[in-house]
Design an enzyme around this catalytic site. Structure first.
Site, short mmCIF file in Angstrom:
data_model
loop_
_atom_site.label_atom_id
_atom_site.label_comp_id
_atom_site.label_asym_id
_atom_site.label_seq_id
_atom_site.Cartn_x
_atom_site.Cartn_y
_atom_site.Cartn_z
N LYS A 271 -47.24 -63.14 8.27
CA LYS A 271 -47.27 -63.19 9.74
C LYS A 271 -47.18 -61.77 10.30
CE LYS A 271 -48.26 -66.22 10.21
NZ LYS A 271 -48.76 -67.50 9.79
N CYS B 185 -53.93 -84.31 23.18
CA CYS B 185 -55.14 -84.62 23.93
C CYS B 185 -54.97 -84.11 25.35
CB CYS B 185 -55.37 -86.12 23.98
SG CYS B 185 -55.38 -86.86 22.36
N LYS C 143 -59.96 -67.96 13.10
CA LYS C 143 -59.06 -69.12 12.94
C LYS C 143 -59.51 -70.02 11.80
CE LYS C 143 -55.58 -71.68 13.99
NZ LYS C 143 -54.30 -71.16 13.49
N HIS D 43 -37.19 -54.25 -10.81
CA HIS D 43 -38.19 -54.06 -11.87
C HIS D 43 -39.34 -53.19 -11.40
CE1 HIS D 43 -35.99 -56.79 -14.39
NE2 HIS D 43 -35.94 -57.66 -13.39
N GLU E 154 -50.40 -59.66 9.62
CA GLU E 154 -51.63 -60.09 10.29
C GLU E 154 -51.63 -59.79 11.80
OE1 GLU E 154 -51.00 -64.78 10.07
OE2 GLU E 154 -53.07 -64.36 10.55
N ARG F 54 -58.02 -76.34 24.54
CA ARG F 54 -57.18 -77.00 23.53
C ARG F 54 -58.00 -77.48 22.35
NH1 ARG F 54 -52.56 -79.48 26.75
NH2 ARG F 54 -52.35 -81.05 25.17
N TRP G 63 -58.09 -85.40 20.79
CA TRP G 63 -57.82 -84.69 19.53
C TRP G 63 -57.37 -85.81 18.60
CZ3 TRP G 63 -57.91 -79.98 17.16
CH2 TRP G 63 -57.06 -79.79 16.08
N GLU H 27 -44.31 -66.00 3.72
CA GLU H 27 -44.94 -66.39 4.99
C GLU H 27 -44.57 -65.40 6.10
OE1 GLU H 27 -47.25 -68.01 5.96
OE2 GLU H 27 -46.92 -68.49 8.06
N ASN I 192 -52.10 -89.92 25.41
CA ASN I 192 -51.83 -88.76 24.58
C ASN I 192 -50.59 -89.10 23.77
OD1 ASN I 192 -51.43 -86.28 23.50
ND2 ASN I 192 -51.02 -85.23 25.45
N GLY I 193 -50.64 -88.95 22.44
CA GLY I 193 -49.47 -89.27 21.62
C GLY I 193 -49.81 -90.36 20.61
C1 F6R Z 1 -52.36 -67.10 8.73
C2 F6R Z 1 -53.37 -68.13 8.71
C3 F6R Z 1 -54.31 -68.20 7.55
C4 F6R Z 1 -54.66 -69.66 7.24
C5 F6R Z 1 -55.71 -69.74 6.15
C6 F6R Z 1 -56.02 -71.16 5.75
O1 F6R Z 1 -51.56 -67.18 9.87
O2 F6R Z 1 -53.48 -68.90 9.63
O3 F6R Z 1 -53.77 -67.58 6.44
O4 F6R Z 1 -53.51 -70.31 6.83
O5 F6R Z 1 -56.90 -69.12 6.58
O6 F6R Z 1 -56.46 -71.90 6.84
P1 F6R Z 1 -56.44 -73.47 6.82
O7 F6R Z 1 -55.02 -73.92 6.80
O8 F6R Z 1 -57.16 -73.89 8.05
O9 F6R Z 1 -57.15 -73.91 5.57
#
Ligand code: F6R
Length: 608
Positions: A485, A2, A603, A504, A488, A27, A74, A481, A100-101
């Site tokens: 990363k 928060c 996002k 294979h 992307e 934030r 938040w 993963e 906050n917390g």
């Molecule tokens: C990659 C990334 C995306 C999300 C995906 C699902 O760094 O952030 O692959 O993981 O779009 O998003 P959420 O978790 O919000 O359902």
């Protein structure tokens, strides 16, 4: 998580607070509020939603005060709403608190000290305001100390008292806050960006210290209320750097926030060798009716699910299938009331995951959500929710949400086994011990010298056109993963393979031009992975290996190694993914990419 702002001085506190809260808006938040002292009375105004709603609400009011506290929330305990927004007040209206917390023992405190009190919110914070009233002895500072003595958890708190209207008191534990020093005025904020328009002179608060802010200055005291001397620092960051806490990108900031996020995910959930969720409880009978579990998610959350499968199958012995949400809903999966569907989503709003949840509910399955966002669609519609409490994640590339999702899955795996009264007591205890060490060990990993090592690797491999990641078992899950990363944010073509699968087919692509990042930390598969690494070395690939501390073998046959500190081997994926996050970050940086907002991505993916 928060945002907090506090002001005392000659200006009108309302505009300083609104201005400060605006600076914290990046934030992300779900509600906001302020409390000021006007003619020895506390006046509180709050509103659900964006700060603009609060501004609208108070625009025609004549609030005039030289002291006040403000908050952007938040949500953790209680959904976003006017009632749950901060500040919270005592029953007699003489104290107001922003927080906050998480106060872990708020339910126990309610029972012990506040039975019979009327609470107006679902928050843990309101308990603090009520306790201040309960313990008040005519001395605000002494009362705060008494309240702190009974609180458990992580918090930053700023409090005002109508009977002592010239001061505000603040303290922190495991949660950041900074003091701003002005001429005839004093400031406090969770984040330096809220202060920069007014002052660049700041003081940092240590845990256990009590800060008393008046317009004449700031006094810092210890627990025995003795004076503590503090150094004043000058902030040289510009506004943009301040938002990022001095980091160049949100992604790096969020990587560095992981130790704190881990603490929050574990907070209040470990009781000796038992796992407990405030949010729900399950009996052995309920768990035993589930013959199968589906974990359904997208992207990074799907990769977290791949680790979750191994955790739940190993600990609770329930078969688990992991599915990509956009596939799951269109393929008529076999599920009914004997199936538990676990959906994982940072945002809680991903359209494909929401649709999968609804599909599961139509088939009479119970749904358990692992998510970061209180009040999100997924949190609202699921039967059970585990919040990861990672805090707002702003960088499109997910980091701290992924690792906290893993921690939530370990907690869930142990919980299911514990409720089923399975015999693996020692194994569960060792895993819980490992989880508890994660905040400290991960903080030690994130050192300057480690970053320098990662940067060296990034320089070495950053201009490649293709990079492979390999590993077995959980090492493979985090390799997936790592490769996501990298692609992307750096736009390098990267793929992750189960190390044993290379021969294979994919091995045909390996040459001196395809660096390989090999994850070699799972002890049970180490020997086999090592053989696969030798296969790629024989094709002249450059190999960077992620290894366990104390592994003296691997360095003999690879080009570079990066160590992961010792911890329970089953929970090591939470740490082993951190160098993969970092190497993607530094490669993207070398290549001049838009790290926080990679091309073509968003996002929160609310379209199918
Ligand atoms: C990659 C990334 C995306 C999300 C995906 C699902 O760094 O952030 O692959 O993981 O779009 O998003 P959420 O978790 O919000 O359902």
């Amino acid at each position: 998580m928060c945002g907090i702002v506090g002001y005392v001085g000659k200006r009108n506190a309302v505009s300083v607070l609104l201005d400060g809260l605006q600076k914290l808006e990046y934030r992300g938040y779900d509600s906001s509020g302020i409390a000021v002292i006007e003619q020895a009375q506390i006046v509180v105004e709050k509103s659900e939603g964006k700060l603009a709603n609060l501004r609208d609400k108070i625009k025609d009011m004549t609030l005039e005060s030289g002291i006040g506290i403000g908050h952007t929330r938040w949500a953790t305990h209680g959904r976003p709403s006017d009632a749950n927004a901060h500040p919270h007040t005592s029953q007699n209206g003489k104290f107001a608190v922003v927080h906050n917390g998480i106060v872990e023992n708020y339910l126990a405190l309610k029972e012990k000290y506040l039975a019979g009190d009327h609470f107006t919110s679902e928050t843990d914070t309101e308990v603090v305001a009520h306790l201040l009233e309960k313990f008040y002895n005519g001395n605000f500072a002494e009362t705060v100390i008494k309240v702190l003595d009974v609180l458990e958890g992580a918090y930053s708190l700023v409090m005002i008292c109508a009977d002592e209207p010239d001061k505000m008191i603040a303290c922190r534990k495991d949660s950041p806050m900074v003091l701003g020093v002005g001429e005839g005025e004093s400031f406090i904020a969770s984040d330096v960006s809220a202060l920069l328009a007014y002052t660049r002179s700041c003081m940092y608060i240590e845990e256990g210290e009590l800060c008393i802010l008046t317009q004449d200055g700031i006094t810092i005291k210890n627990h025995a209320l003795q004076l503590v001397e503090k150094e004043i620092h000058t902030i040289t960051w510009d506004a943009e750097a301040a938002e990022k806490g001095g980091f160049e990108h949100f992604m790096l900031k969020e990587i560095f926030e992981q130790p704190e996020a881990f603490k929050r995910t574990l907070s209040g959930r470990l009781h000796g060798n038992q796992v407990h969720f405030d949010e729900f409880s399950l009996t052995a009978e309920e768990i035993n009716q589930w013959q199968k579990i589906y974990i359904v998610a997208c992207g990074t959350a799907y990769h977290a699910g791949l680790v979750g499968k191994q955790v739940i199958e190993k600990l609770a012995r329930i078969p688990v299938e992991v599915e990509i949400a956009s596939e799951f809903r269109y393929r008529d999966p076999m599920m009914d009331e004997h199936t538990l569907v676990i959906v994982i989503s940072q945002s809680g709003e991903t359209a494909d995951t929401v649709a999968a949840l609804r599909e599961a509910k139509m088939h009479h399955c119970k749904v358990l959500a692992i998510t970061n966002v209180v009040g999100s669609a997924i949190a609202r519609e699921a039967d059970y929710v585990i919040y990861i409490w990672a805090g707002p994640e702003i960088s499109v590339a997910s980091t701290k949400a992924y690792t906290t999702m893993l921690i939530a899955e370990y907690l869930l795996g142990v919980y299911l086994a514990q409720q089923k009264e399975m015999a693996n007591l020692d194994e569960r205890a060792a895993i819980l011990e490992g989880l508890q060490q994660l905040p400290e060990v991960s903080a030690k990993l994130l050192t300057e010298s480690y970053l320098a090592e990662v940067q060296r690797a990034a320089e070495r491999y950053g201009m490649a056109e293709n990079i492979f990641f390999i590993g077995r078992g959980m090492d493979w899950a985090i390799a997936l993963e790592g490769s996501l990363k990298l692609k992307e944010i750096s736009y390098i073509h990267a793929e992750a393979y189960a190390a044993g699968e290379l021969k294979h087919g994919t091995l045909a692509l390996v040459t001196e031009k395809t660096p390989v990042i090999a994850i070699c930390v799972q002890k049970s598969t180490y020997d086999k992975t090592a053989s696969n690494v030798k296969e790629v070395k024989a094709r002249d690939a450059k190999v960077l290996a992620i290894i366990n501390e104390g592994d003296t073998q691997t360095a003999k046959f690879v080009d570079q190694t990066m160590e992961i500190p010792k911890i329970n081997n089953f929970v090591i994926p939470v740490l082993a993914v951190i160098p993969l996050q970092l190497i993607s970050y530094y490669i993207a940086k070398i290549r001049g990419c838009e790290i926080d907002q990679p091309r073509n991505l968003a996002k929160s993916v609310t379209v199918e």
